[in-house]
Design an enzyme around this catalytic site. Structure first.
Site, PDB file in Angstrom:
ATOM      1  N   SER A   8       0.837  -0.879   0.538  1.00 36.63           N
ATOM      2  CA  SER A   8       0.175   0.012  -0.267  1.00 36.63           C
ATOM      3  C   SER A   8       0.318   0.751   0.211  1.00 36.63           C
ATOM      4  O   SER A   8       1.213   1.841   0.979  1.00 36.63           O
ATOM      5  CB  SER A   8      -0.793  -0.393   1.496  1.00 36.63           C
ATOM      6  OG  SER A   8      -1.651   0.907   1.520  1.00 36.63           O
ATOM      7  N   HIS A  33      -0.432  -0.713  -4.044  1.00 35.17           N
ATOM      8  CA  HIS A  33      -1.790  -0.941  -3.833  1.00 35.17           C
ATOM      9  C   HIS A  33      -1.839   1.049  -3.445  1.00 35.17           C
ATOM     10  O   HIS A  33      -1.590   1.351  -2.765  1.00 35.17           O
ATOM     11  CB  HIS A  33      -2.522  -1.539  -2.660  1.00 35.17           C
ATOM     12  CG  HIS A  33      -4.042  -1.258  -2.336  1.00 35.17           C
ATOM     13  ND1 HIS A  33      -4.795  -2.014  -3.108  1.00 35.17           N
ATOM     14  CD2 HIS A  33      -4.850  -0.910  -1.167  1.00 35.17           C
ATOM     15  CE1 HIS A  33      -5.867  -1.379  -2.785  1.00 35.17           C
ATOM     16  NE2 HIS A  33      -5.694  -0.722  -1.461  1.00 35.17           N
ATOM     17  N   ASP A  35      -4.767   4.135  -2.751  1.00 36.35           N
ATOM     18  CA  ASP A  35      -5.811   4.199  -1.517  1.00 36.35           C
ATOM     19  C   ASP A  35      -5.937   5.729  -1.220  1.00 36.35           C
ATOM     20  O   ASP A  35      -5.340   6.704  -1.518  1.00 36.35           O
ATOM     21  CB  ASP A  35      -5.189   3.689  -0.169  1.00 36.35           C
ATOM     22  CG  ASP A  35      -5.594   3.056  -0.121  1.00 36.35           C
ATOM     23  OD1 ASP A  35      -6.543   2.085   0.123  1.00 36.35           O
ATOM     24  OD2 ASP A  35      -4.494   1.999   1.175  1.00 36.35           O
ATOM     25  N   MET A  37      -8.319   8.970  -0.772  1.00 34.03           N
ATOM     26  CA  MET A  37      -9.513   9.556  -0.144  1.00 34.03           C
ATOM     27  C   MET A  37     -10.408  10.458   0.007  1.00 34.03           C
ATOM     28  O   MET A  37      -9.655  11.200  -0.323  1.00 34.03           O
ATOM     29  CB  MET A  37      -8.896   8.893   1.605  1.00 34.03           C
ATOM     30  CG  MET A  37      -8.249   7.206   1.670  1.00 34.03           C
ATOM     31  SD  MET A  37      -7.529   7.303   3.360  1.00 34.03           S
ATOM     32  CE  MET A  37      -6.516   5.561   3.083  1.00 34.03           C
ATOM     33  N   HIS A  66      -8.198   1.816  -4.762  1.00 38.64           N
ATOM     34  CA  HIS A  66      -8.801   2.067  -4.375  1.00 38.64           C
ATOM     35  C   HIS A  66      -9.551   3.111  -3.807  1.00 38.64           C
ATOM     36  O   HIS A  66      -8.984   4.073  -3.535  1.00 38.64           O
ATOM     37  CB  HIS A  66      -8.188   0.500  -3.298  1.00 38.64           C
ATOM     38  CG  HIS A  66      -9.368   0.802  -2.025  1.00 38.64           C
ATOM     39  ND1 HIS A  66      -9.246   0.250  -0.848  1.00 38.64           N
ATOM     40  CD2 HIS A  66     -10.582   0.471  -2.161  1.00 38.64           C
ATOM     41  CE1 HIS A  66      -9.958   0.160  -0.118  1.00 38.64           C
ATOM     42  NE2 HIS A  66     -11.215   0.277  -0.533  1.00 38.64           N
ATOM     43  N   MET A  68     -11.749   4.970  -2.064  1.00 42.05           N
ATOM     44  CA  MET A  68     -12.776   5.135  -0.326  1.00 42.05           C
ATOM     45  C   MET A  68     -13.304   6.758  -1.550  1.00 42.05           C
ATOM     46  O   MET A  68     -13.460   7.512  -0.303  1.00 42.05           O
ATOM     47  CB  MET A  68     -12.092   5.398   0.424  1.00 42.05           C
ATOM     48  CG  MET A  68     -11.307   3.694   0.872  1.00 42.05           C
ATOM     49  SD  MET A  68     -10.331   3.489   1.933  1.00 42.05           S
ATOM     50  CE  MET A  68      -8.624   3.811   1.013  1.00 42.05           C
ATOM     51  N   MET A 137     -12.224  -5.727   3.528  1.00 44.07           N
ATOM     52  CA  MET A 137     -11.932  -4.647   4.553  1.00 44.07           C
ATOM     53  C   MET A 137     -12.008  -5.469   6.000  1.00 44.07           C
ATOM     54  O   MET A 137     -12.920  -6.470   6.754  1.00 44.07           O
ATOM     55  CB  MET A 137     -12.961  -3.903   4.324  1.00 44.07           C
ATOM     56  CG  MET A 137     -12.276  -2.543   2.829  1.00 44.07           C
ATOM     57  SD  MET A 137     -11.261  -2.416   2.207  1.00 44.07           S
ATOM     58  CE  MET A 137     -10.116  -1.470   3.919  1.00 44.07           C
ATOM     59  N   ASP A 175      -7.987  -6.259   2.604  1.00 50.88           N
ATOM     60  CA  ASP A 175      -6.633  -5.264   2.841  1.00 50.88           C
ATOM     61  C   ASP A 175      -6.902  -4.630   4.112  1.00 50.88           C
ATOM     62  O   ASP A 175      -8.197  -4.752   5.069  1.00 50.88           O
ATOM     63  CB  ASP A 175      -7.206  -4.107   2.236  1.00 50.88           C
ATOM     64  CG  ASP A 175      -6.871  -2.408   2.279  1.00 50.88           C
ATOM     65  OD1 ASP A 175      -5.133  -2.530   3.154  1.00 50.88           O
ATOM     66  OD2 ASP A 175      -6.718  -1.205   1.794  1.00 50.88           O
TER      67      ASP A 175
END
Length: 224
Positions: A8, A33, A35, A37, A66, A68, A137, A175
């Protein structure tokens, strides 16, 4: 298929991001990975397109992105253009999930749906056949360094049983709180892709930790 490791980027050193990207490039890891957000769907903000494009510029492995965020449909095509190989959206954030999945695929990426810890895997029954991957998750999304939620193992087993009937090629990703201490259990439960952040980037040797997470024999010895 051998399991995949996706470090990540959220746990990387952002003052030395290129260095850490090149570290992962030279390791036994399979994906990055990433993320994203927005501070709305989750109580944190990570980064947007400029950083995403910088990662893609130096990365030599696929980007597992990913999202979010709320209203992911508005941004899917831009993230694919910015280099996303796999685009993950949250079940909880999509009003018309089937449409969102088709948007991802039409943009040229593989499609994944993430489930928060409280969301049952059975809610994906009618769409499982359209997915390339499901992300389970194992912590509440939004922050790194959280403790693994043990019930995740039961969810993975149930999802694996569903996939055997509905989509044998489905990948199961996990994750949150993933480390050498629980890697063996996750793989035995049916996980295919392991996302690890602090367990890798905070290790004395990130590349050796990645290699150990890829080596099933080493994993079992570590947990004995």
């Amino acid at each position: 298929m051998k399991h995949l490791i996706a470090p990540s980027v959220l746990s990387a050193d952002f003052a030395n991001l290129q260095r850490d990207i090149e570290l992962i490039n030279s390791s036994d890891a399979d994906w990055f990975h990433v993320d994203i957000m927005d501070g709305v769907f989750v109580p944190n903000i990570s980064f947007g397109f400029p950083v995403m494009e910088a990662i893609y510029k130096y990365a030599t492995k696929p980007l597992d992105v990913h999202l979010m965020i709320v209203n992911p449909d508005e941004y899917v095509e831009r993230f694919v253009k910015a280099g996303a190989y796999m685009v993950t959206v949250h079940y909880e954030a999509c009003t018309h999930l089937h449409k969102t999945i088709q948007t991802i695929k039409n943009a040229g990426a593989k499609a994944c749906v993430a489930l928060n810890p409280h969301t049952p895997v059975e809610l994906l029954t009618d769409i499982l056949g359209d997915l390339d991957m499901v992300l389970v998750m194992s912590v509440n999304p939004g922050f790194g360094g959280q403790h693994f939620i043990p019930n995740t193992l039961h969810k993975i087993r149930r999802l694996k049983a569903m996939s055997v009937k509905l989509n044998p090629d489905l990948l199961i990703e996990v994750d949150g709180g993933v480390s050498l201490l629980n890697t063996a259990e996750l793989l035995e439960a049916g996980a295919d892709v392991l996302v690890a952040g602090s367990a890798i980037f905070s290790a004395a040797s990130p590349t050796e930790t990645i290699t150990a997470m890829k080596d099933v024999k080493a994993i079992k010895q570590h947990t004995i």
